[in-house]
Design a protein around this motif. Sequence first.
Motif, PDB file in Angstrom:
ATOM      1  N   SER A 152     -23.311 -17.047  28.398  1.00 53.36           N
ATOM      2  CA  SER A 152     -22.040 -16.812  28.567  1.00 53.36           C
ATOM      3  C   SER A 152     -22.328 -15.559  29.740  1.00 53.36           C
ATOM      4  CB  SER A 152     -21.276 -15.983  27.390  1.00 53.36           C
ATOM      5  OG  SER A 152     -21.278 -17.122  26.470  1.00 53.36           O
ATOM      6  N   ASN A 153     -21.070 -15.601  30.312  1.00 56.33           N
ATOM      7  CA  ASN A 153     -21.018 -14.180  31.538  1.00 56.33           C
ATOM      8  C   ASN A 153     -20.697 -13.006  31.019  1.00 56.33           C
ATOM      9  OD1 ASN A 153     -21.358 -15.701  33.924  1.00 56.33           O
ATOM     10  ND2 ASN A 153     -19.289 -16.239  34.176  1.00 56.33           N
ATOM     11  N   LEU A 154     -21.192 -11.801  31.084  1.00 54.84           N
ATOM     12  CA  LEU A 154     -21.220 -10.617  30.397  1.00 54.84           C
ATOM     13  C   LEU A 154     -19.927  -9.751  30.924  1.00 54.84           C
ATOM     14  CD1 LEU A 154     -24.196 -11.098  29.607  1.00 54.84           C
ATOM     15  CD2 LEU A 154     -24.500  -8.442  29.676  1.00 54.84           C
ATOM     16  N   VAL A 155     -19.621 -10.372  32.163  1.00 55.82           N
ATOM     17  CA  VAL A 155     -18.148  -9.899  32.729  1.00 55.82           C
ATOM     18  C   VAL A 155     -17.880 -11.184  33.131  1.00 55.82           C
ATOM     19  CG1 VAL A 155     -17.275  -8.735  34.588  1.00 55.82           C
ATOM     20  CG2 VAL A 155     -19.020  -7.519  33.425  1.00 55.82           C
ATOM     21  N   ASP A 156     -16.530 -11.354  32.659  1.00 56.90           N
ATOM     22  CA  ASP A 156     -15.869 -12.913  32.928  1.00 56.90           C
ATOM     23  C   ASP A 156     -14.498 -12.799  33.775  1.00 56.90           C
ATOM     24  OD1 ASP A 156     -16.190 -15.630  32.628  1.00 56.90           O
ATOM     25  OD2 ASP A 156     -14.848 -15.528  31.252  1.00 56.90           O
TER      26      ASP A 156
END
Length: 357
Positions: A47-51
Motif C-alpha cells: 500500500s502507498n503510505l501517502v495515497d
Amino acid sequence: MHPESALVEASNSPGNAANKRSAPRADPVKPVLAVQNLSIGFKGINSNLVDGVSFSVAPGETLCLVGESGCGKSITALSLMGLLPSPPAEITSGRAAFDGKDLLSLPKSEISEIRGDRIAMVFQEPMTSLNPVYTVGEQISEAVRRHRKVTKAEALDRALEMLKRVRIPAPEKRLKEYPHQLSGGMRQRVMIAMALANDPSLLIADEPTTALDVTIQAQILKLINSLQKETGTALIMITHDLGVVAEVADKVAIMYAGRIVEAGPVGEIFENPQHPYTLGLMSSMPSLAKRSGRLVTVAGMVPPADAMPNGCRFATRCPFYTPDCSRNVPHLSQLSEDHAVACFRVPLEENIGEAAS
C-alpha cells in the motif's frame, strides 16, 4: 465513541479560538505550492503510505496538516523537500507545482538549490538539526552563503539580523555560542532564523513546538505568525495539536493513514466537522466549557503500513461503519465551495440515529 455525544463534544472544541483567524481570501490567489495526487510507496510494502494527497497554499496563508503519528504528514513534507531516501521510498504519482516547476521531478542538484532558499523547513527537534560543533552564527551564515553571493562578514551580519528578528535576547552573544548553550526555546528560534534567512516563499514547520513547554510553545507560535505577516511567506504547519491549529491555521487538511479525509477553512472545520475521524479528534480535545463525563476517545490505532485495510482506511475505527466502507474507497467530495470530505455517510447529522441504534 458514541456518535451523538461526539457531535455534542465537537461543538465545545476550540472552535471559538479558530474564529480569531481571518477568513480565507475572497479573491482567488495563485498558490505558492499546489500538490496534486501525491502518492508515496516504500519498497516491500504493497500500500502507498501517502495515497492521492492534494492541497495548495497561497502567499501569506497557513495550511495545517493534521493527524496522529503515522498518518503520513512528515513523509509528505520530506518528499516536497527532496529529503526522502530513495530507495526505499518511491513517489509513485503526483505533481507539486512550485514557481513553474514540479518539485517531485526535479534532479537532486536543482532541488538542493531550492531547499533552504525558496523553500525552508523547521524541524521538530532542533538539537538533531543543529550541528553541535559550530556556533549559531556560523550555521546561519553558512545557510546564507550557500544561496547568496556574499562575503563571510556580510553573511554574519545577516545572521545577527535574523537573531534580532526572532527576538533572541543578547543576539551578539548568542551568535558566538553553540547549540548546547541555548535553551530549547532559543534553539527553535535559531532554527526559525536559519529557515527565514534567505526570505523563502514557503516555510514548512514540522511539529515545531512539540518538544517545548506550553509557555514557550505559545511564544514560538506567536513569533512564527508575526514573521509570516511581515514577510508574506506561505506556511505549511504539520501538527497533531488542534490547539495549535485553532491558533495559526487559515486552512486545515485532516490526514488519516496517508489520505486527506477532510479539508477546508479552519472555521468551517471546527464548527462543522463532517468526517468521523475529524469528529473524534475534536471530541478528544479538552474544553473550558462545563463537561459531564470523560473526554471522548477514538478507539483503536492507525493501521500499520503493511496492513492497510481495503476501502476506507478509517473503517475499522468508525462508529458510522457500513459494509460498503470496506469495499470502496471514499474520495474527497465538496460539501460546500471550500469544504471537502471523504466519507460515504456525509452529512453525518443524517446518520446519527442509524449509527446509534
